[in-house]
Design an enzyme around this catalytic site. Structure first.
Site, PDB file in Angstrom:
ATOM      1  CE  LYS A  73      -3.961   1.789   2.705  1.00 21.58           C
ATOM      2  NZ  LYS A  73      -4.858   1.475   3.855  1.00 21.58           N
ATOM      3  CB  SER A 101      -8.137   3.308   2.926  1.00 22.51           C
ATOM      4  OG  SER A 101      -7.240   2.795   3.900  1.00 22.51           O
ATOM      5  CB  SER A 117      -8.315   0.480   5.832  1.00 18.80           C
ATOM      6  OG  SER A 117      -8.946   1.733   5.768  1.00 18.80           O
TER       7      SER A 117
END
Ligand SMILES: *[C@@H]1O[C@H](CO)[C@@H](O)[C@H](O)[C@H]1NC(C)=O
Ligand SMILES: *[C@@H]1O[C@H](CO)[C@@H](O)[C@H](O)[C@H]1NC(C)=O
Ligand SMILES: *[C@@H]1O[C@H](CO)[C@@H](O)[C@H](O)[C@H]1NC(C)=O
Ligand SMILES: *[C@@H]1O[C@H](CO)[C@@H](O)[C@H](O)[C@H]1NC(C)=O
Ligand SMILES: *[C@@H]1O[C@H](CO)[C@@H](O)[C@H](O)[C@H]1NC(C)=O
Ligand SMILES: *[C@@H]1O[C@H](CO)[C@@H](O)[C@H](O)[C@H]1NC(C)=O
Ligand SMILES: *[C@@H]1O[C@H](CO)[C@@H](O)[C@H](O)[C@H]1NC(C)=O
Ligand SMILES: *[C@@H]1O[C@H](CO)[C@@H](O)[C@H](O)[C@H]1NC(C)=O
Ligand SMILES: *[C@@H]1O[C@H](CO)[C@@H](O)[C@H](O)[C@H]1NC(C)=O
Ligand SMILES: *[C@@H]1O[C@H](CO)[C@@H](O)[C@H](O)[C@H]1NC(C)=O
Ligand SMILES: *[C@@H]1O[C@H](CO)[C@@H](O)[C@H](O)[C@H]1NC(C)=O
Ligand SMILES: *[C@@H]1O[C@H](CO)[C@@H](O)[C@H](O)[C@H]1NC(C)=O
Length: 559
Positions: A105, A186, A210
């Site tokens: 990420k 996310s 997330s």
């Protein structure tokens, strides 16, 4: 770096080991597991360089439509080559992650040619003081950092007027199961990339859902780790009270291998010093098909949406969940059906997620900027970040506003304010004895089991681990509803959802064991595939032949 220029370096990298491809069948990139890689390497069927090239070509196939990736590592092929040499010429294998590609990420810091930006231009070109501990651990275990995955900017800590998977730098990430699918977030790109075979596994972060939410929405396995099991050092934070880093992958065993390579004590993240064991478990060794034999599971029914208020989506997820309870029992689980959270009303009325993030980001977020070796935007205060974001075109203000940051500036609370500390302590009680710990203890349980949609909280408040595994897909008549703030469809037919297991803090081994037994018995990931245009065309055995000629320059930045 543009993908086209990266692909141009292929010709200059000579194969370390002349594996004679194609061996048929080589594992499909849609399925490829770490066990397949270990076997394939041992049999000399392919190399880490082959894998990296195949994944880069795979990324290029879907990047323009789904935008799951922000940057590809310009050094990935060379790193893979060095690991191939180590394995083949020096007879050294570091472990199951040796030569295995991973996408991180974009908030996970790496001290290499990749940027670490949490999706925002405010961090573009910044230089981190060192690798994040988790990236360093993965490199030491032999993983190849393939690139950075797209994400909801700032891990969705900017405002409510926001869209899952959108970031100023990366654009809009979309899921592969429906037209313009909202990927959830996310860790959006991490989940989408895992779902369609752009990397063997990926890394996400979870503060308030997330990892669990996008993993379940994209039909993959995700683990929100116990707070402190994986170091958050040099990871762009929201709040150290709740931030976690965890793996996302296609199979439970893959994320078990990944977790063993990521976890561990780190003096620069004090929360890790609470890890109760000296050696990180070999989590993959808990992956046994009879893993649910004798497991005491409870269902905290009172966190489900009340019958009167259920949407069509709630109804479908709950009925799919009911349908698998006999399977869990057949596999040997003893299920307590109403293992309710003891203080559900107090939890629902008194827990305060936003306050914890508000004050946390105001300090921890700015500390992240301050520790940078190079900080091109010069931002060191939340007010400056607001000003930057309001004025930088690609950050799409005011369509996406900065309300939560403004609330952070406006609050007079600090990390030492009694009001803040009292709320954090209350959150922790509500998330432990008031709910999860209370249910586990009152009913003498090993773990809780529930539809993933109800599992993202209250796990976060006191750091409980939760794993999601595929359970089902929204049916053919599911109404398509557009997302409020983004060019995506929030619901639609064929979009996946998951089932979750929640365990005691640092009891990851148990929930991995249960999730594995469930996954092996059901294999729901295969009940419905992503849309055909997103399934792999490039495969390991075709990559050498056609990839360089067909890869578009897909990673060009929009501004
Ligand atoms: C490679 O290492 C393994 C174990 O470390 C050893 O058993 C094997 O003999 C070695 N092979 C060669 C060719 O050196
Ligand atoms: C990282 O950002 C710099 C701009 O500071 C850019 O030149 C570089 O290409 C980026 N790296 C990658 C791998 O995209
Ligand atoms: C660090 O963590 C340990 C173990 O959890 C705890 O006892 C100690 O108080 C913590 N120290 C600080 C400075 O937070
Ligand atoms: C249904 O939702 C409404 C509005 O949020 C709430 O007031 C009501 O209490 C809910 N009903 C039940 C049975 O939970
Ligand atoms: C889909 O699920 C909803 C909610 O359970 C149900 O009303 C509908 O009939 C289902 N449609 C199909 C095609 O099964
Ligand atoms: C499940 O556990 C309960 C409580 O310990 C016990 O009474 C019951 O016999 C168990 N059921 C099965 C099927 O083992
Ligand atoms: C929590 O629940 C228990 C059991 O229902 C109850 O005795 C206790 O008063 C509750 N505490 C709070 C703070 O709500
Ligand atoms: C606000 O941002 C603008 C544009 O980036 C910049 O010129 C200005 O100096 C900033 N003002 C403050 C107070 O930081
Ligand atoms: C944020 O969304 C709300 C609800 O749609 C809307 O009323 C408001 O105008 C939006 N704010 C901005 C700055 O766009
Ligand atoms: C913060 O303190 C200032 C000055 O005392 C006060 O005017 C303001 O209302 C306070 N803000 C909040 C959100 O309490
Ligand atoms: C939670 O409950 C346990 C056992 O009942 C108790 O020992 C502990 O002090 C409680 N923790 C909090 C924060 O209340
Ligand atoms: C949503 O799905 C519909 C098909 O149901 C499609 O026509 C539309 O383009 C999709 N995207 C958006 C943003 O509505």
């Amino acid at each position: 770096m543009l993908l086209s220029s990266l692909l141009a370096v292929w010709g200059s990298v000579s194969a370390v080991h002349a594996a004679t491809l194609p061996y048929t069948p080589l594992p499909d990139l849609f399925d490829l597991t770490i066990d397949d890689i270990v076997t394939g390497f041992a049999a000399n069927h392919f190399t880490s360089v082959d894998l990296v090239k195949a994944y880069i070509a795979r990324i290029a196939e879907v990047q323009e439509t789904l935008r799951p990736v922000i940057e590809v590592n310009p050094e990935a092929i060379e790193i893979a080559q060095a690991l191939d040499i180590e394995r083949l010429n020096m007879n050294k294998t570091r472990g199951p992650l040796h030569g295995v590609p991973v996408l991180l990420k974009d908030n996970i810091g790496t001290a290499d040619l990749l940027n670490t930006t949490a999706g925002s231009y405010a961090l573009y070109g910044s230089i981190v003081p060192r690798d994040s501990t988790v990236a360093a651990n993965l490199r030491a275990a032999g993983a190849v950092i393939l690139g950075k995955a797209g994400m909801t900017e700032w891990a969705f800590w900017r405002s409510a007027n926001y869209t899952n998977g959108w970031s100023g730098r990366g654009g809009q990430v979309k899921g592969a199961y429906y037209y313009d699918q909202d990927p959830s977030g996310s860790s959006s790109g991490s989940a989408v990339a895992a779902s369609i075979g752009l990397s063997t596994f990926t890394v996400g972060s979870d503060t308030g859902g997330s990892i669990i939410s996008p993993a379940s929405t994209n039909g993959v396995v995700g683990l929100r780790t116990s707070t402190g099991l994986v170091s958050r050092s040099v990871v762009v934070p929201i709040t150290p009270v709740m931030d976690t880093v965890g793996p996302i992958g296609r199979t439970v065993k893959d994320i078990a291998y990944a977790l063993s390579g990521m976890a561990g004590k780190d003096p620069t993240d004090n929360a890790t010093m609470a890890i109760p064991f000296d050696t990180i478990p070999d989590y993959a060794s808990f992956c046994t098909e009879d893993g649910l034999q004798g497991a005491r599971l409870g269902i905290p029914r009172n966190i489900f949406t009340a019958a009167a208020n259920r949407t069509e989506l709630d109804v479908q997820q709950i009925s799919a969940f009911e349908a698998v309870l006999p399977i869990l029992q057949r596999l040997g689980a003893n299920i307590t059906d109403r293992a309710n959270y003891p203080n559900i009303t107090a939890y629902q009325t008194q827990a305060n997620f936003n306050l914890a993030c508000n004050v946390g980001f105001k300090y921890a977020g700015m500390d992240y900027f301050k520790q940078l070796r190079f900080n091109p935007s010069g931002i060191t205060t939340l007010q400056q970040l607001i000003n930057y974001t309001m004025n930088f075109k690609a950050e799409l203000y005011p369509v996406h506003n900065v309300d939560w940051w403004q609330a952070g500036v406006d609050t007079n609370l600090t990390l030492e304010s009694p009001e803040y500390l009292d709320q954090i302590a209350l959150n922790a009680w509500l998330g432990s004895n008031g709910t999860i710990q209370g249910a586990l203890d009152n009913y003498d349980l090993d773990a809780l089991v529930l539809p993933s949609v109800y599992s993202v909280r209250p796990t976060v408040y006191a750091g409980y681990p939760v794993i999601t595994v595929p359970l089902g897909f929204f049916n053919a008549t599911t109404k398509v509803i557009k997302s409020t703030y983004g060019p995506t469809n929030a619901t639609g037919p064929g979009i996946p959802f998951g089932i979750s297991f929640i365990g005691r803090r640092f009891d990851e081994a148990k929930i991995i064991q249960y999730a594995y037994a469930f996954e092996q018995a059901t294999q729901f990931r295969y009940a419905h595939l992503p849309m055909p245009q997103y399934m792999p065309t490039t495969q390991l055995n075709t990559v050498r032949a056609n990839a360089p000629a067909t890869c578009p320059a897909a990673l060009g930045l929009p501004y």
